[in-house]
Write an enzyme that holds these catalytic residues in place. Structure first.
Site, short mmCIF file in Angstrom:
data_model
loop_
_atom_site.label_atom_id
_atom_site.label_comp_id
_atom_site.label_asym_id
_atom_site.label_seq_id
_atom_site.Cartn_x
_atom_site.Cartn_y
_atom_site.Cartn_z
N ARG A 117 13.07 19.24 -1.66
CA ARG A 117 12.85 17.82 -1.85
C ARG A 117 14.18 17.09 -1.99
O ARG A 117 14.54 16.29 -1.15
CB ARG A 117 11.93 17.57 -3.05
CG ARG A 117 11.51 16.12 -3.21
CD ARG A 117 10.41 15.95 -4.25
NE ARG A 117 10.85 16.23 -5.61
CZ ARG A 117 10.09 16.04 -6.69
NH1 ARG A 117 8.84 15.57 -6.55
NH2 ARG A 117 10.55 16.31 -7.90
N ASP A 162 -12.24 -6.15 -6.65
CA ASP A 162 -12.05 -6.65 -8.01
C ASP A 162 -13.22 -6.40 -8.95
O ASP A 162 -13.14 -6.75 -10.13
CB ASP A 162 -11.81 -8.17 -7.97
CG ASP A 162 -10.82 -8.56 -6.88
OD1 ASP A 162 -9.67 -8.10 -6.97
OD2 ASP A 162 -11.22 -9.28 -5.95
N ARG A 168 12.41 18.46 -19.48
CA ARG A 168 11.93 17.19 -18.94
C ARG A 168 10.40 17.21 -18.94
O ARG A 168 9.78 17.92 -18.15
CB ARG A 168 12.39 16.99 -17.50
CG ARG A 168 13.87 16.80 -17.30
CD ARG A 168 14.17 16.44 -15.84
NE ARG A 168 13.39 17.20 -14.89
CZ ARG A 168 13.71 18.42 -14.46
NH1 ARG A 168 14.80 19.03 -14.89
NH2 ARG A 168 12.95 19.04 -13.59
N TYR A 195 -21.14 -4.33 -0.76
CA TYR A 195 -20.87 -4.31 0.67
C TYR A 195 -21.62 -3.16 1.34
O TYR A 195 -21.60 -2.03 0.86
CB TYR A 195 -19.38 -4.17 0.93
CG TYR A 195 -18.57 -5.40 0.58
CD1 TYR A 195 -18.72 -6.58 1.28
CD2 TYR A 195 -17.65 -5.37 -0.47
CE1 TYR A 195 -17.98 -7.71 0.97
CE2 TYR A 195 -16.90 -6.49 -0.81
CZ TYR A 195 -17.08 -7.66 -0.09
OH TYR A 195 -16.34 -8.77 -0.40
N LYS A 213 8.84 7.37 -15.53
CA LYS A 213 8.81 6.82 -14.17
C LYS A 213 7.42 6.28 -13.87
O LYS A 213 6.45 6.59 -14.57
CB LYS A 213 9.21 7.89 -13.16
CG LYS A 213 8.29 9.11 -13.14
CD LYS A 213 8.77 10.14 -12.15
CE LYS A 213 7.83 11.35 -12.14
NZ LYS A 213 8.16 12.30 -11.08
N CYS A 217 -15.85 -2.77 -5.08
CA CYS A 217 -15.17 -3.88 -4.41
C CYS A 217 -13.70 -3.93 -4.84
O CYS A 217 -13.26 -3.16 -5.69
CB CYS A 217 -15.86 -5.20 -4.77
SG CYS A 217 -17.65 -5.20 -4.52
N HIS A 220 14.06 21.34 -10.12
CA HIS A 220 12.65 21.06 -10.40
C HIS A 220 11.79 22.16 -9.80
O HIS A 220 12.00 22.56 -8.65
CB HIS A 220 12.25 19.71 -9.81
CG HIS A 220 10.92 19.21 -10.31
ND1 HIS A 220 10.72 18.85 -11.62
CD2 HIS A 220 9.73 19.03 -9.69
CE1 HIS A 220 9.47 18.45 -11.79
NE2 HIS A 220 8.84 18.56 -10.64
#
Length: 392
Positions: A145, A324, A230, A274, A47, A322, A174
């Site tokens: 859950r 990027d 699992r 910044y 997942k 930042c 779970h």
């Protein structure tokens, strides 16, 4: 991996990437398989794009190493695997919306079921299409859950089992605290699950594959391996908690690397980033720019608090991270200036390791998680969002 090999992995259009070590991934799968009895199946959780590692490529490598089934969180994740040619059983770890039923049936995906409304709708549509809706029954044993409550398991199954369009392929729960040795809540959850399975058997109802152990449960509680385990985070070489570390040796699968895009010597007093939260304290301080930012999963909260590796040496990130890019500082004067490392000058194109090993130094997902006050799961998931993945 040599520096030359690392440079071969660098994408042509951006000097930033995630390396996924498929050899380490396969080794981890074999490590978990070795913990299981031959009859016990291994369901691999892929997942969230395999926790940021790339679901399709990881699933293929896992199957080659002995995986039997796969688990995803959403219908779309399961469809992605099917469209990539992955034909092995796939469990969706939730009960999706009713509108997703046609997609489930079209791609042979097994949903988790815990309500009669969804079960009836799945069965009706399966019959109409000449198919059988295979599912896993989810039981809520105390995590609050998803799942049907243990006392209602037999009633739900009696209610839906008449339907010829349904087939129970498994029953699971779970654990919330499988990593806590001697935990009372874990014992209560496992006891509730065992009683629910016994009740299904006493009622003559087929429960399919029984599974409850997650990664810590698989390592710490072999008595609960049942028909299948699992496993998730452990497959990617990361431990879910300190309690499993002494029990099983794992190899981290993900590294995050980039190359310096700019390296300059600003004047003393010049600010960086910044808000100018870092200012150059003395001459001979080099500021280098790296093309990875918080949009790539490098959390902004790490600003001015994290290290990266350059040429096998730890150096300090400076200024605010930042969207990027980020910057780091090195002192090339050979003087000791506290947190700023005295190293050889950095050049444009030098490889920077944000996560992983360079020489004798390692920055782990656990280290980064501690700095972020989170868990290693979130660290790798975040890095998988935008950076190109290179499989090695």
């Amino acid at each position: 991996m040599s520096g030359r090999d690392v440079l071969k992995n660098c994408p042509l259009d951006r000097w930033a990437w995630v390396e996924i070590d498929l050899g380490a991934l396969r080794a981890n799968v074999r490590t978990f398989k070795a913990l299981l009895e031959p009859r016990t199946k291994l369901m691999c959780a892929v997942k969230a794009d395999a926790y940021g590692h790339g679901a399709v490529e990881c699933a293929k490598a896992m199957y080659a190493a002995g995986a039997n089934q796969f688990a995803v969180a959403t219908v779309a994740e399961g469809v992605e695997l099917r469209r990539a040619g992955i034909s092995w059983p796939i469990l969706v770890l939730c009960e999706p919306p009713l509108d997703a039923i046609d997609t489930l049936l079209a791609h042979d995906l097994m949903p988790s079921i815990y309500t009669s409304d969804f079960a009836f709708s799945l069965g009706e549509r399966a019959v109409a299409l000449g198919k059988v809706g295979r599912y896993h029954l989810a039981i809520d044993t105390g995590m609050t859950r998803i799942g049907v409550l243990p006392d209602d398991v037999v009633e739900l199954r009696h209610l839906i089992d008449f339907h010829r369009g349904l087939e129970c392929a498994g029953t699971f729960t779970h654990f919330a605290t499988a990593d806590v040795i001697g935990d009372w809540d874990f014992k209560q959850q496992s006891s509730r699950f065992s009683r629910a399975i016994a009740a299904l058997e006493a009622a003559g109802l087929d429960h399919g594959l029984v599974h409850c152990d997650n990664t810590p449960g698989t390592v710490l509680h072999p008595e609960l391996h049942n028909d299948m385990c699992r496993v998730g985070i452990g497959l990617y070489g990361l431990h879910p908690s300190a309690t499993t570390e002494p029990r099983v040796a794992l190899r981290p699968v993900m590294s995050v690397r980039a190359r310096v895009t700019r390296a300059i010597y600003p004047a003393v007093g010049e600010g960086v980033g910044y808000g100018l939260t870092y200012r150059v304290p003395t001459p001979n301080i080099q500021i280098a720019t790296v093309p990875i930012g918080y949009a790539d999963g490098l959390a902004r909260v790490l600003s001015n608090h994290m290290d990266v590796l350059v040429n096998g040496v730890r150096v300090r990130q400076v200024g605010r991270i930042c969207m990027d890019q980020f910057m780091f500082a090195v002192d090339t004067s050979r003087r000791s200036l506290g947190s700023v490392k005295t190293v050889a000058p950095v050049e444009c194109g030098d490889v920077v390791t944000i996560l992983g090993t360079d020489g004798g130094q390692t920055i782990s997902a656990d280290e980064m998680a501690r700095l972020r006050d989170t868990i290693n799961y979130e660290v790798t998931c975040d890095f998988g969002m935008r950076l190109e993945k290179v499989y090695v």
